[in-house]
Enzyme design. Sequence first.
Site, PDB file in Angstrom:
ATOM      1  N   CYS A 158       2.775  -4.700   7.219  1.00  0.00           N
ATOM      2  CA  CYS A 158       2.527  -4.571   5.790  1.00  0.00           C
ATOM      3  C   CYS A 158       3.691  -3.845   5.108  1.00  0.00           C
ATOM      4  O   CYS A 158       4.591  -3.336   5.763  1.00  0.00           O
ATOM      5  CB  CYS A 158       1.207  -3.852   5.548  1.00  0.00           C
ATOM      6  SG  CYS A 158      -0.234  -4.790   6.133  1.00  0.00           S
ATOM      7  N   HIS A 218       0.825  -1.208   0.000  1.00  0.00           N
ATOM      8  CA  HIS A 218       0.000   0.000   0.000  1.00  0.00           C
ATOM      9  C   HIS A 218       0.859   1.258   0.000  1.00  0.00           C
ATOM     10  O   HIS A 218       2.086   1.203   0.125  1.00  0.00           O
ATOM     11  CB  HIS A 218      -0.947  -0.006   1.198  1.00  0.00           C
ATOM     12  CG  HIS A 218      -0.265  -0.016   2.532  1.00  0.00           C
ATOM     13  ND1 HIS A 218       0.228   1.123   3.128  1.00  0.00           N
ATOM     14  CD2 HIS A 218       0.012  -1.039   3.390  1.00  0.00           C
ATOM     15  CE1 HIS A 218       0.779   0.809   4.306  1.00  0.00           C
ATOM     16  NE2 HIS A 218       0.665  -0.495   4.484  1.00  0.00           N
TER      17      HIS A 218
END
Length: 223
Positions: free
Chosen positions: A191, A175
Amino acid sequence: MTIDRRFFVLGAPFILGACTTRREELVLETPRFDPFYVAMYAEVPGEPHPVPAIDLSKVDERWWRREVAYRGRENPGTIVVDPTSRYAYLVLEGGRAIRYGVGVGKEEGFNLTGIASIGRKAAWPRWTPTRDMIRREPERYGPVAGGMPGGADNPLGPRALYLYRGNRDTLYRLHGTTEPWTIGTQVSSGCIRFLNQDIIDLYNRVPVGSTAIVLPTGQSAMS
């Protein structure tokens, strides 16, 4: 390593727009940076929320997007995340890859490893902290336990790729970020974060179903 700019792949329409509308202005604002990279990391037009230009003085040039020689054996179209080196690669034909600088999990135990696939993609995704995140930092994540809609302040940034194994969401994402200066560091909750212009570039290149490989700590994609 000498990089031949003829091999850089800019593909995404937003970069072409940046070259024609903001190139001269940005060169004047940051004259010590190569205009090629200034255009690459210019403000992204046409988005429902702002995607500002990256202040290149706050991101070391080794984390800027490049096309590089690649020695791995993965099929073209595969995403290879190398947390140890703080890079992600999109494998191309002919022994080449697009290399992106990334930020990774601050503790090894937070990181997924192994093979997964892109189960879905989202533009301006909604973000909801995991139960573990809320448990570890209740004061920080408790107020947004119900989720946060997509927008300029959303920590996932303008795009997200969701890693699945079979039909199961691993809760591991590739992301964007609201903190571009953290690229190249260990700061996330597990992440993989990209510069916003880079995650838009990757999002535009890979379809749902693409293979993603996250290497274990200590293993390098270029070793």
